[in-house]
Design a protein around this motif. Sequence first.
Motif, PDB file in Angstrom:
ATOM      1  N   ALA A  95       2.149  -1.916  -6.366  1.00  0.00           N
ATOM      2  CA  ALA A  95       1.539  -1.162  -5.270  1.00  0.00           C
ATOM      3  C   ALA A  95       0.107  -0.780  -5.590  1.00  0.00           C
ATOM      4  CB  ALA A  95       2.350   0.110  -5.002  1.00  0.00           C
ATOM      5  N   LYS A  96      -0.668  -0.670  -4.518  1.00  0.00           N
ATOM      6  CA  LYS A  96      -1.997  -0.077  -4.593  1.00  0.00           C
ATOM      7  C   LYS A  96      -1.847   1.344  -4.080  1.00  0.00           C
ATOM      8  CE  LYS A  96      -5.004  -4.039  -4.332  1.00  0.00           C
ATOM      9  NZ  LYS A  96      -6.291  -4.487  -3.764  1.00  0.00           N
ATOM     10  N   LEU A  97      -2.356   2.299  -4.850  1.00  0.00           N
ATOM     11  CA  LEU A  97      -2.240   3.702  -4.468  1.00  0.00           C
ATOM     12  C   LEU A  97      -3.461   4.142  -3.684  1.00  0.00           C
ATOM     13  CD1 LEU A  97      -0.807   5.277  -7.736  1.00  0.00           C
ATOM     14  CD2 LEU A  97       0.416   4.558  -5.677  1.00  0.00           C
ATOM     15  N   ILE A  98      -3.205   4.752  -2.539  1.00  0.00           N
ATOM     16  CA  ILE A  98      -4.254   5.269  -1.683  1.00  0.00           C
ATOM     17  C   ILE A  98      -4.093   6.778  -1.644  1.00  0.00           C
ATOM     18  CG2 ILE A  98      -5.218   5.264   0.648  1.00  0.00           C
ATOM     19  CD1 ILE A  98      -3.723   2.445   0.891  1.00  0.00           C
ATOM     20  N   ARG A  99      -5.032   7.484  -2.270  1.00  0.00           N
ATOM     21  CA  ARG A  99      -4.953   8.952  -2.259  1.00  0.00           C
ATOM     22  C   ARG A  99      -5.008   9.451  -0.824  1.00  0.00           C
ATOM     23  NH1 ARG A  99      -5.027  12.647  -6.113  1.00  0.00           N
ATOM     24  NH2 ARG A  99      -5.498  11.981  -8.208  1.00  0.00           N
ATOM     25  N   THR A 100      -4.181  10.442  -0.549  1.00  0.00           N
ATOM     26  CA  THR A 100      -4.152  11.005   0.799  1.00  0.00           C
ATOM     27  C   THR A 100      -4.108  12.525   0.699  1.00  0.00           C
ATOM     28  OG1 THR A 100      -3.125  10.782   2.977  1.00  0.00           O
ATOM     29  CG2 THR A 100      -1.626  10.978   1.094  1.00  0.00           C
ATOM     30  N   THR A 101      -4.312  13.163   1.828  1.00  0.00           N
ATOM     31  CA  THR A 101      -4.292  14.620   1.889  1.00  0.00           C
ATOM     32  C   THR A 101      -3.066  15.080   2.671  1.00  0.00           C
ATOM     33  OG1 THR A 101      -5.509  14.733   3.972  1.00  0.00           O
ATOM     34  CG2 THR A 101      -6.823  14.661   1.923  1.00  0.00           C
ATOM     35  N   LEU A 102      -2.762  16.349   2.543  1.00  0.00           N
ATOM     36  CA  LEU A 102      -1.644  16.919   3.291  1.00  0.00           C
ATOM     37  C   LEU A 102      -1.928  16.816   4.799  1.00  0.00           C
ATOM     38  CD1 LEU A 102       1.092  18.272   3.175  1.00  0.00           C
ATOM     39  CD2 LEU A 102      -0.074  20.478   2.961  1.00  0.00           C
ATOM     40  N   ASN A 103      -3.157  17.041   5.203  1.00  0.00           N
ATOM     41  CA  ASN A 103      -3.497  16.933   6.626  1.00  0.00           C
ATOM     42  C   ASN A 103      -3.284  15.515   7.146  1.00  0.00           C
ATOM     43  OD1 ASN A 103      -4.093  19.623   7.038  1.00  0.00           O
ATOM     44  ND2 ASN A 103      -6.257  19.366   6.543  1.00  0.00           N
ATOM     45  N   ASP A 104      -3.655  14.504   6.370  1.00  0.00           N
ATOM     46  CA  ASP A 104      -3.423  13.122   6.786  1.00  0.00           C
ATOM     47  C   ASP A 104      -1.930  12.838   6.912  1.00  0.00           C
ATOM     48  OD1 ASP A 104      -6.106  12.572   6.962  1.00  0.00           O
ATOM     49  OD2 ASP A 104      -6.215  11.549   5.023  1.00  0.00           O
ATOM     50  N   LEU A 105      -1.141  13.325   5.954  1.00  0.00           N
ATOM     51  CA  LEU A 105       0.307  13.116   6.024  1.00  0.00           C
ATOM     52  C   LEU A 105       0.902  13.786   7.259  1.00  0.00           C
ATOM     53  CD1 LEU A 105       1.361  13.467   2.282  1.00  0.00           C
ATOM     54  CD2 LEU A 105       1.350  11.382   3.676  1.00  0.00           C
TER      55      LEU A 105
ATOM     56  N   ASP B 188       0.859  -1.184   0.000  1.00  0.00           N
ATOM     57  CA  ASP B 188       0.000   0.000   0.000  1.00  0.00           C
ATOM     58  C   ASP B 188       0.892   1.230   0.000  1.00  0.00           C
ATOM     59  OD1 ASP B 188      -2.203  -1.647   0.203  1.00  0.00           O
ATOM     60  OD2 ASP B 188      -2.611  -1.172   2.300  1.00  0.00           O
ATOM     61  N   VAL B 189       0.572   2.175  -0.868  1.00  0.00           N
ATOM     62  CA  VAL B 189       1.351   3.405  -0.959  1.00  0.00           C
ATOM     63  C   VAL B 189       0.402   4.593  -0.872  1.00  0.00           C
ATOM     64  CG1 VAL B 189       2.812   4.801  -2.470  1.00  0.00           C
ATOM     65  CG2 VAL B 189       3.186   2.341  -2.334  1.00  0.00           C
ATOM     66  N   LEU B 190       0.686   5.482   0.076  1.00  0.00           N
ATOM     67  CA  LEU B 190      -0.067   6.726   0.166  1.00  0.00           C
ATOM     68  C   LEU B 190       0.410   7.645  -0.951  1.00  0.00           C
ATOM     69  CD1 LEU B 190       0.037   7.388   4.018  1.00  0.00           C
ATOM     70  CD2 LEU B 190      -1.816   6.373   2.675  1.00  0.00           C
ATOM     71  N   TRP B 191      -0.543   8.205  -1.695  1.00  0.00           N
ATOM     72  CA  TRP B 191      -0.222   9.050  -2.840  1.00  0.00           C
ATOM     73  C   TRP B 191      -0.784  10.445  -2.602  1.00  0.00           C
ATOM     74  CZ3 TRP B 191      -3.561   8.828  -7.811  1.00  0.00           C
ATOM     75  CH2 TRP B 191      -3.123   9.783  -8.729  1.00  0.00           C
ATOM     76  N   TYR B 192       0.108  11.405  -2.584  1.00  0.00           N
ATOM     77  CA  TYR B 192      -0.287  12.811  -2.436  1.00  0.00           C
ATOM     78  C   TYR B 192       0.151  13.564  -3.674  1.00  0.00           C
ATOM     79  CZ  TYR B 192      -0.419  17.645  -0.884  1.00  0.00           C
ATOM     80  OH  TYR B 192      -0.677  18.989  -0.800  1.00  0.00           O
TER      81      TYR B 192
END
Length: 124
Positions: free
Chosen positions: A102-112, A66-70
């Motif tokens: 990888a599976k991309l999981i969209r994330t936000t700046l606040n989550d990061l 799993d990869v967080l994608w910003y």
Amino acid sequence: MSSSQSNNACSSGEPTSIHSASINEIYSIPMKDISRPLPSVLDEKKVLSLMETIQTMDTHLVPPIDVLWYQAPQSGNNYFFSMGGCHRWEAHKRLNSETIRAKLIRTTLNDLKIYLGASLPNLK
């Protein structure tokens, strides 16, 4: 995300994490583009077993990480963070793999900011 990163998307019937259970697309992401901000404690036997599987069998037998994608809104720059999948990551790293599934999981700046706190790099 650039087309060079998404050109290997495919459908998945593979095991998933709670974060990526609803995500079907799997991408081949360049290892060099993924940050791993958290230290890992590795089981050496597990890493070696994964390396053997990757080298001698179908790499699709190894579940994607799993990869967080910003994506920065003003610049459009993509940032990729992997918090888990440490044994799979290490096996690919030792094999000098150019990419990892990888599976991309969209994330936000606040989550990061929550995940990384003060160690969050400047994402422009």
